[in-house]
Write an enzyme that holds these catalytic residues in place. Sequence first.
Site, PDB file in Angstrom:
ATOM      1  N   LYS A 105       0.858  -1.190   0.000  1.00  8.11           N
ATOM      2  CA  LYS A 105       0.000   0.000   0.000  1.00  8.11           C
ATOM      3  C   LYS A 105       0.883   1.225   0.000  1.00  8.11           C
ATOM      4  O   LYS A 105       2.003   1.191   0.501  1.00  8.11           O
ATOM      5  CB  LYS A 105      -0.886   0.033   1.254  1.00  8.11           C
ATOM      6  CG  LYS A 105      -2.155   0.824   1.075  1.00  8.11           C
ATOM      7  CD  LYS A 105      -3.212   0.005   0.377  1.00  8.11           C
ATOM      8  CE  LYS A 105      -4.499   0.773   0.215  1.00  8.11           C
ATOM      9  NZ  LYS A 105      -5.585  -0.131  -0.184  1.00  8.11           N
TER      10      LYS A 105
HETATM   11  P1  NAD Z   1     -13.177   7.616  -2.323  1.00 12.04           P
HETATM   12  O1  NAD Z   1     -12.144   8.641  -2.053  1.00 12.04           O
HETATM   13  O2  NAD Z   1     -13.685   7.451  -3.716  1.00 12.04           O
HETATM   14  O3  NAD Z   1     -14.453   7.864  -1.384  1.00 12.04           O
HETATM   15  C1  NAD Z   1     -14.383   7.964  -0.002  1.00 12.04           C
HETATM   16  C2  NAD Z   1     -15.737   8.417   0.517  1.00 12.04           C
HETATM   17  O4  NAD Z   1     -15.729   8.396   1.951  1.00 12.04           O
HETATM   18  C3  NAD Z   1     -16.095   9.851   0.123  1.00 12.04           C
HETATM   19  O5  NAD Z   1     -17.492   9.927  -0.124  1.00 12.04           O
HETATM   20  C4  NAD Z   1     -15.736  10.646   1.374  1.00 12.04           C
HETATM   21  O6  NAD Z   1     -16.445  11.881   1.491  1.00 12.04           O
HETATM   22  C5  NAD Z   1     -16.152   9.659   2.452  1.00 12.04           C
HETATM   23  N1  NAD Z   1     -15.521   9.905   3.739  1.00 12.04           N
HETATM   24  C6  NAD Z   1     -14.238  10.183   3.999  1.00 12.04           C
HETATM   25  N2  NAD Z   1     -14.062  10.380   5.309  1.00 12.04           N
HETATM   26  C7  NAD Z   1     -15.271  10.213   5.882  1.00 12.04           C
HETATM   27  C8  NAD Z   1     -15.758  10.300   7.197  1.00 12.04           C
HETATM   28  N3  NAD Z   1     -14.935  10.603   8.202  1.00 12.04           N
HETATM   29  N4  NAD Z   1     -17.069  10.049   7.422  1.00 12.04           N
HETATM   30  C9  NAD Z   1     -17.897   9.755   6.394  1.00 12.04           C
HETATM   31  N5  NAD Z   1     -17.503   9.667   5.134  1.00 12.04           N
HETATM   32  C10 NAD Z   1     -16.210   9.897   4.877  1.00 12.04           C
HETATM   33  O7  NAD Z   1     -12.580   6.251  -1.751  1.00 12.04           O
HETATM   34  P2  NAD Z   1     -12.969   4.763  -2.172  1.00 12.04           P
HETATM   35  O8  NAD Z   1     -12.037   4.331  -3.243  1.00 12.04           O
HETATM   36  O9  NAD Z   1     -14.441   4.666  -2.356  1.00 12.04           O
HETATM   37  O10 NAD Z   1     -12.530   3.979  -0.851  1.00 12.04           O
HETATM   38  C11 NAD Z   1     -13.384   3.844   0.279  1.00 12.04           C
HETATM   39  C12 NAD Z   1     -12.895   2.694   1.143  1.00 12.04           C
HETATM   40  O11 NAD Z   1     -12.868   1.500   0.368  1.00 12.04           O
HETATM   41  C13 NAD Z   1     -11.466   2.853   1.686  1.00 12.04           C
HETATM   42  O12 NAD Z   1     -11.408   2.233   2.950  1.00 12.04           O
HETATM   43  C14 NAD Z   1     -10.631   2.075   0.700  1.00 12.04           C
HETATM   44  O13 NAD Z   1      -9.415   1.627   1.252  1.00 12.04           O
HETATM   45  C15 NAD Z   1     -11.573   0.927   0.426  1.00 12.04           C
HETATM   46  N6  NAD Z   1     -11.282   0.208  -0.824  1.00 12.04           N
HETATM   47  C16 NAD Z   1     -11.262   0.856  -2.016  1.00 12.04           C
HETATM   48  C17 NAD Z   1     -10.996   0.135  -3.172  1.00 12.04           C
HETATM   49  C18 NAD Z   1     -11.033   0.773  -4.530  1.00 12.04           C
HETATM   50  O14 NAD Z   1     -10.936   0.039  -5.524  1.00 12.04           O
HETATM   51  N7  NAD Z   1     -11.216   2.072  -4.658  1.00 12.04           N
HETATM   52  C19 NAD Z   1     -10.728  -1.241  -3.100  1.00 12.04           C
HETATM   53  C20 NAD Z   1     -10.771  -1.892  -1.854  1.00 12.04           C
HETATM   54  C21 NAD Z   1     -11.051  -1.134  -0.726  1.00 12.04           C
END
Ligand code: NAD
Length: 417
Positions: A105
């Site tokens: 990561k």
């Molecule tokens: P992103 O940046 O597209 O979206 C994150 C969302 O969470 C946004 O809507 C943001 O406003 C919200 N957010 C942030 N802090 C917050 C808080 N304190 N309270 C409420 N909402 C909050 O990110 P993403 O890619 O959707 O990732 C989200 C989660 O999924 C992370 O934990 C990431 O590690 C995990 N993840 C993502 C992927 C991927 O392919 N993008 C894969 C596996 C896991």
Amino acid sequence: MTEGGPLDNMLAQMEQAREYVDIDDGIFERLKSPERTLTVSLPVRMDDGSVEVFEGYRCQFDSARGPFKGGIRFHPTVSKEEVAALAGWMTWKTALVDLPFGGAKGGIVCQPKELSEREIEQLTRRYTEGIRRMIGPEIDIPAPDMNTDERTMAWIMDTYSMYQGYAVPEVVTGKPPEIGGTAGRVEATGRGVAVVTEETFEYLGTDLDGADVAIQGFGNVGSVTARLLDERGANVVAVSDVTGALYDPDGLDVQAVSAHVADNGGRLEGYDAEEYVTNDDLLTLDVDALIPAAIEDVVTVDVAERLQADVVVEAANGPTTFDAAAVLRERGVPVVPDILANAGGVIVSYLEWVQNSQQYSWELEEVNRDLEDRLTSAFDEMLAAYERKGIPDLRTAAYTIALERTAEAHEYRGLFP
Ligand code: NAD
């Protein structure tokens, strides 16, 4: 108490699973520490002419099963400990869904919303230069995570390719299709969460059709999950982001919410909802399923004691603290672990990498079918381990499989030199 942050949480999860697996002490010790973490200092010329210095990391946790694989996050809370935890979770995730990868990561400590697109591009390219000696198609393949996307991956691919002197699409996954991205990657994590949620409802003997679902986070993962669960008949009653949460007991119009977010700089703020609640309220709503899809450590002991959902499906990485998981176990609330629930992203990243390596591309249907097959097999394996070994919860069952597979790889490879 283990509410000390993601790394303590991840290590405690490993220790809990250890009781149920037969792993050599020396190998288990090796599994607890990352192979290496690089810290890079990133000077960037800002739009006003000044120079700001950012800090970035790339943590490579374990490569016994194959090249390192893991996303890159841009966020103010990024730290060396956080990337180590996330890299560990990637290791257990790739092992659980049986991909020939290890876990890694990366991240940059920054607030992307306060940076211009030019500044983000400079930062991304400088970071790529900083870590380029440790990445590569056979070494370590980054992907998107919070606040990074196809655009970011294209800049990384371009910067890496400039140094190599030829195009190297397979150095990252989650690229735009025009430069080697696969069909289905943008939606893959959310699609996987929807598939796993459907499997979970089937396992629990409840109907997803008409079920009330609350989703924290409306970014890449949360928004796709909301849309696909809505399409499968669920009632998405609440969604949230950093600006707050929307609630409608009759079910939100997910399409309208998505359209608003697309026109509003990615934010929910300003949507004309039935009710507005806080993120804390959302986590404790009386729903059939709660899906945290934002950041780590949001389901704390305090939240777990008040949580009313019948099941938690972890779309985010590490949303439940170790102690909160114990409270939920005690209360009989199943938690479908992150390393399974959000593995759709890395599965389709794997498919992208395979396609790039073969200079070939697959149709969306083929990608989605492969994603679904791999996730449902891993789900069934997790359930079999859970039922066979008298294990306390689903996460521990998933960890026993992941730890065993990784330990076996170490066993065969032996200890160098
Ligand atoms: P992103 O940046 O597209 O979206 C994150 C969302 O969470 C946004 O809507 C943001 O406003 C919200 N957010 C942030 N802090 C917050 C808080 N304190 N309270 C409420 N909402 C909050 O990110 P993403 O890619 O959707 O990732 C989200 C989660 O999924 C992370 O934990 C990431 O590690 C995990 N993840 C993502 C992927 C991927 O392919 N993008 C894969 C596996 C896991």
